[in-house]
Scaffold this motif. Structure first.
Motif, PDB file in Angstrom:
ATOM      1  N   ILE A  27     -17.267   5.888  11.176  1.00 53.37           N
ATOM      2  CA  ILE A  27     -16.370   6.422  10.018  1.00 53.37           C
ATOM      3  C   ILE A  27     -15.029   6.292   9.973  1.00 53.37           C
ATOM      4  O   ILE A  27     -14.270   6.458   9.089  1.00 53.37           O
ATOM      5  N   ASP A  28     -14.669   5.483  10.939  1.00 52.74           N
ATOM      6  CA  ASP A  28     -13.094   5.154  11.168  1.00 52.74           C
ATOM      7  C   ASP A  28     -12.843   3.537  11.186  1.00 52.74           C
ATOM      8  O   ASP A  28     -11.825   3.056  11.622  1.00 52.74           O
ATOM      9  N   VAL A  29     -13.471   2.937  10.252  1.00 45.54           N
ATOM     10  CA  VAL A  29     -13.268   1.560  10.310  1.00 45.54           C
ATOM     11  C   VAL A  29     -12.002   1.255   9.039  1.00 45.54           C
ATOM     12  O   VAL A  29     -12.135   1.883   8.146  1.00 45.54           O
ATOM     13  N   VAL A  30     -11.144   0.653   9.546  1.00 46.10           N
ATOM     14  CA  VAL A  30     -10.061   0.088   8.419  1.00 46.10           C
ATOM     15  C   VAL A  30      -9.955  -1.484   8.480  1.00 46.10           C
ATOM     16  O   VAL A  30      -9.934  -2.201   9.335  1.00 46.10           O
ATOM     17  N   ARG A  31     -10.478  -1.865   7.498  1.00 44.51           N
ATOM     18  CA  ARG A  31     -10.401  -3.410   6.839  1.00 44.51           C
ATOM     19  C   ARG A  31      -9.170  -4.003   7.120  1.00 44.51           C
ATOM     20  O   ARG A  31      -8.172  -3.538   6.938  1.00 44.51           O
ATOM     21  N   GLU A  36      -1.875  -0.150   2.972  1.00 41.06           N
ATOM     22  CA  GLU A  36      -0.874   0.133   4.271  1.00 41.06           C
ATOM     23  C   GLU A  36      -1.406   1.580   4.841  1.00 41.06           C
ATOM     24  O   GLU A  36      -1.231   1.489   5.763  1.00 41.06           O
ATOM     25  N   LEU A  37      -1.357   2.500   3.871  1.00 42.72           N
ATOM     26  CA  LEU A  37      -1.507   3.880   4.320  1.00 42.72           C
ATOM     27  C   LEU A  37      -2.897   4.452   4.633  1.00 42.72           C
ATOM     28  O   LEU A  37      -3.027   5.418   5.028  1.00 42.72           O
ATOM     29  N   ALA A  38      -3.709   3.362   4.505  1.00 37.34           N
ATOM     30  CA  ALA A  38      -5.140   3.675   5.105  1.00 37.34           C
ATOM     31  C   ALA A  38      -5.198   3.575   6.590  1.00 37.34           C
ATOM     32  O   ALA A  38      -6.063   4.298   7.469  1.00 37.34           O
ATOM     33  N   ALA A  39      -4.030   2.906   7.373  1.00 34.41           N
ATOM     34  CA  ALA A  39      -4.076   2.981   8.787  1.00 34.41           C
ATOM     35  C   ALA A  39      -4.131   4.274   9.380  1.00 34.41           C
ATOM     36  O   ALA A  39      -3.349   5.284   8.922  1.00 34.41           O
ATOM     37  N   HIS A  40      -4.702   4.304  10.642  1.00 30.38           N
ATOM     38  CA  HIS A  40      -4.465   5.764  11.239  1.00 30.38           C
ATOM     39  C   HIS A  40      -3.200   6.078  11.680  1.00 30.38           C
ATOM     40  O   HIS A  40      -2.338   5.214  11.811  1.00 30.38           O
ATOM     41  N   GLY A  41      -2.759   7.392  11.875  1.00 31.77           N
ATOM     42  CA  GLY A  41      -1.484   7.767  12.104  1.00 31.77           C
ATOM     43  C   GLY A  41      -1.286   7.963  13.516  1.00 31.77           C
ATOM     44  O   GLY A  41      -2.234   7.487  14.489  1.00 31.77           O
ATOM     45  N   GLU A  42      -0.324   8.511  13.901  1.00 30.19           N
ATOM     46  CA  GLU A  42       0.193   8.650  15.313  1.00 30.19           C
ATOM     47  C   GLU A  42      -0.518   9.634  16.255  1.00 30.19           C
ATOM     48  O   GLU A  42      -0.136   9.492  17.392  1.00 30.19           O
ATOM     49  N   ASN A 371     -10.815   3.098   2.489  1.00 29.79           N
ATOM     50  CA  ASN A 371      -9.701   2.728   3.022  1.00 29.79           C
ATOM     51  C   ASN A 371      -8.609   3.010   1.638  1.00 29.79           C
ATOM     52  O   ASN A 371      -7.565   3.577   2.053  1.00 29.79           O
ATOM     53  N   ILE A 372      -9.093   2.528   0.281  1.00 30.23           N
ATOM     54  CA  ILE A 372      -8.328   3.047  -0.641  1.00 30.23           C
ATOM     55  C   ILE A 372      -7.981   4.369  -0.814  1.00 30.23           C
ATOM     56  O   ILE A 372      -6.905   4.863  -1.116  1.00 30.23           O
ATOM     57  N   ALA A 373      -9.156   5.406  -0.781  1.00 26.75           N
ATOM     58  CA  ALA A 373      -9.206   6.615  -0.942  1.00 26.75           C
ATOM     59  C   ALA A 373      -8.250   7.172   0.223  1.00 26.75           C
ATOM     60  O   ALA A 373      -7.156   8.053  -0.004  1.00 26.75           O
ATOM     61  N   GLN A 374      -8.186   6.877   1.523  1.00 29.63           N
ATOM     62  CA  GLN A 374      -7.244   7.338   2.697  1.00 29.63           C
ATOM     63  C   GLN A 374      -5.859   6.917   2.203  1.00 29.63           C
ATOM     64  O   GLN A 374      -5.012   7.801   2.547  1.00 29.63           O
ATOM     65  N   HIS A 375      -5.408   5.931   1.703  1.00 38.75           N
ATOM     66  CA  HIS A 375      -4.312   5.323   1.376  1.00 38.75           C
ATOM     67  C   HIS A 375      -3.620   6.203   0.450  1.00 38.75           C
ATOM     68  O   HIS A 375      -2.562   6.890   0.510  1.00 38.75           O
ATOM     69  N   PHE A 376      -4.495   6.501  -0.655  1.00 37.35           N
ATOM     70  CA  PHE A 376      -3.793   7.254  -2.075  1.00 37.35           C
ATOM     71  C   PHE A 376      -3.478   8.855  -1.458  1.00 37.35           C
ATOM     72  O   PHE A 376      -2.868   9.595  -1.690  1.00 37.35           O
ATOM     73  N   PHE A 424      -0.520  -2.655  -1.039  1.00 40.18           N
ATOM     74  CA  PHE A 424      -1.305  -3.615  -1.119  1.00 40.18           C
ATOM     75  C   PHE A 424      -0.997  -5.001  -0.831  1.00 40.18           C
ATOM     76  O   PHE A 424      -0.038  -5.396  -1.391  1.00 40.18           O
ATOM     77  N   PRO A 425      -1.819  -5.851   0.167  1.00 38.70           N
ATOM     78  CA  PRO A 425      -1.561  -7.153   0.331  1.00 38.70           C
ATOM     79  C   PRO A 425      -1.778  -7.753  -0.971  1.00 38.70           C
ATOM     80  O   PRO A 425      -2.854  -7.289  -1.792  1.00 38.70           O
ATOM     81  N   ASN A 426      -1.224  -8.901  -1.165  1.00 37.38           N
ATOM     82  CA  ASN A 426      -1.330  -9.756  -2.256  1.00 37.38           C
ATOM     83  C   ASN A 426      -3.074  -9.822  -2.617  1.00 37.38           C
ATOM     84  O   ASN A 426      -3.617 -10.323  -1.545  1.00 37.38           O
ATOM     85  N   ARG A 427      -3.507  -9.942  -3.838  1.00 36.34           N
ATOM     86  CA  ARG A 427      -4.615 -10.175  -4.263  1.00 36.34           C
ATOM     87  C   ARG A 427      -5.720  -9.044  -3.992  1.00 36.34           C
ATOM     88  O   ARG A 427      -6.882  -9.356  -4.046  1.00 36.34           O
TER      89      ARG A 427
END
Length: 440
Positions: A27-31, A36-42, A371-376, A424-427
């Motif tokens: 459940i913790d996969v980040v593509r 950017e904000l989908a990454a896990h925190g500190e 990942n998009i949901a986590q980011h927003f 969001f990275p390009n494209r």
């Protein structure tokens, strides 16, 4: 033809059986292409299962028309994720035993949390996020959000809603009445677990005065009601609603309902909220929503509806600061469900559909949507609950991602022409839109 179908089923079983060897349901996969904000925190995180019982719960399943609804000790199981302090030599990670959409199938999923790890009492207290699943569902359905937000300094609490889980699915009327009540009860009980004195589990760890709620489908139905969307005639009088117009208890005409608005709830996310498409609200009843709210939905949602469903709620909550994140051509499973466990890819003897369908989408990759949901969710809650103004650029975007312009200089810094979605990275923002509006 039957022989061909049988061969296909056997072949599918062999393929999935081979794929399962060495496969981990995570459940913790980040593509690599995640925003950017989908990454896990500190924070390292722990997880604990908590059993509650609401002594005043409504027993809708055993209610009799013409009589008062009986009350009972309504059980609610919670999964609680929290920033943790790991012991020397203790590594992040753990397993969950999860009942799937096929109630006869239990699987193992893995994530970052350490079972019963010591809570981090040095950096807290942390804001609270309550997570409410669909019908049916369970507390693990959005566990990817539970873990992800906990690593960023939140205590996240996912509910098993009685009469609404894969294991105990019962009369829909129970969910219609109890869903917002469960959310409010859990808020109060977590606040008690965090109160000073007595050495309770979350003392010094959670700050329930700063609370957000995430609800998916029927969870979103509850969320809209909790923050002021009193139920309208279309749902109160529905043939599948609790008898004797009981949903009037949660309508804008009821003073007790109006007094139930909880100022501790600072922001909410409703993912594909069910109900607008069957008349659960109207323009007048949605005027009561004043809490900042983000909606997430697929434009092809054929369960909650889009134009006549989620988008219609967004359009009519005119007294709230609000956002609508849309996944173009996604259906009802947009954003919320965790990736389908590999075991659910096989046909089930207990269902007339492959249980994978409960989790997956025909167009979008689930991990991508997660990942998009986590980011927003991170940007939204950090902005409205933690008052982090640095999150504003992640929310103030051109509406159609496809119209954003990628323009950076030789050093990789954005130029004046750059309007691509922040983070969001390009494209990679293709297929998305974000509507936003201020109170009118």
């Amino acid at each position: 033809m039957k022989r061909v179908f049988a061969v296909l089923v056997v072949s599918l079983g062999l393929v999935i059986g081979t794929a399962q060897e060495g496969f981990e349901n995570r459940i913790d996969v980040v593509r690599p292409d995640a925003p950017e904000l989908a990454a896990h925190g500190e924070f390292d995180i722990g997880v604990r299962t908590v059993e509650l019982s609401d002594p005043d719960g409504f027993d809708v399943v055993n209610a009799v028309a013409g009589e008062d609804i009986p009350t009972y000790d309504r059980p609610l199981t919670l999964e609680v994720w929290y920033p943790a302090t790991l012991e020397a030599g203790q590594e992040p990670g753990g397993e969950y035993t999860v009942v799937t959409r096929d109630p006869g199938l239990e699987v193992t999923v893995k994530g970052l949390a350490v079972r019963d790890a010591a809570p981090n009492t040095e950096a807290g207290p942390f804001p609270l996020i309550i997570i409410s699943h669909g019908y049916p569902g369970n507390r693990f359905l959005m566990s990817h959000l539970g873990e992800n937000l906990a690593t960023k300094g939140y205590v996240t609490v996912a509910i098993d809603h009685t009469d609404s889980t894969y294991s105990d699915q019962a009369a829909f009327a129970s969910t219609l009445l109890n869903r917002p009540l469960d959310q409010l009860y859990v808020l109060e009980q977590i606040a008690n677990l965090g109160a000073a004195g007595g050495g309770k589990f979350l003392e010094g760890v959670v700050d329930a005065t700063q609370t957000g709620i995430i609800g998916y489908s029927m969870g979103g139905y509850g969320v809209v009601n909790v923050v002021g969307g009193g139920y309208a005639e279309g749902i109160i009088a529905a043939p599948y609603a609790p008898a004797d117009r009981v949903l009037e208890l949660r309508s804008s005409a009821n003073e007790d309902y109006l007094n139930s608005m909880d100022s501790r709830i600072k922001a909410v996310i409703a993912v594909a909220p069910w109900g607008m498409n069957v008349g659960a609200w109207d323009a007048e009843s949605l005027q009561g929503v004043t809490t900042p709210i983000m909606f997430m939905a697929g434009s092809a949602d054929d369960v909650s509806g889009y134009e006549n469903g989620t988008k219609a709620i967004y359009d009519l909550t005119t007294n709230a600061e609000r956002y609508l994140l849309t996944f173009e051509n996604a259906n009802h499973n947009a954003a919320a469900p965790m990736p389908a466990p590999i075991e659910t890819w096989e046909p089930s003897d207990n269902l007339d559909f492959v249980p994978f369908e409960h989790y997956g989408d025909a167009v979008w990759d689930t991990v991508r949507m997660n990942n998009i949901a986590q980011h927003f969710a991170t940007a939204f809650f950090d902005h409205y609950i933690k008052s982090d103004e640095e999150m504003a650029p992640y929310l103030d975007l051109v509406e159609q991602a496809s119209e954003g312009i990628w323009s950076v200089d030789d050093a990789g810094e954005p130029t004046d022409e750059h309007t691509y979605w922040q983070g969001f990275p390009n494209r990679t923002a293709v297929g998305l839109s974000l509507m936003q509006a201020k109170p009118e």
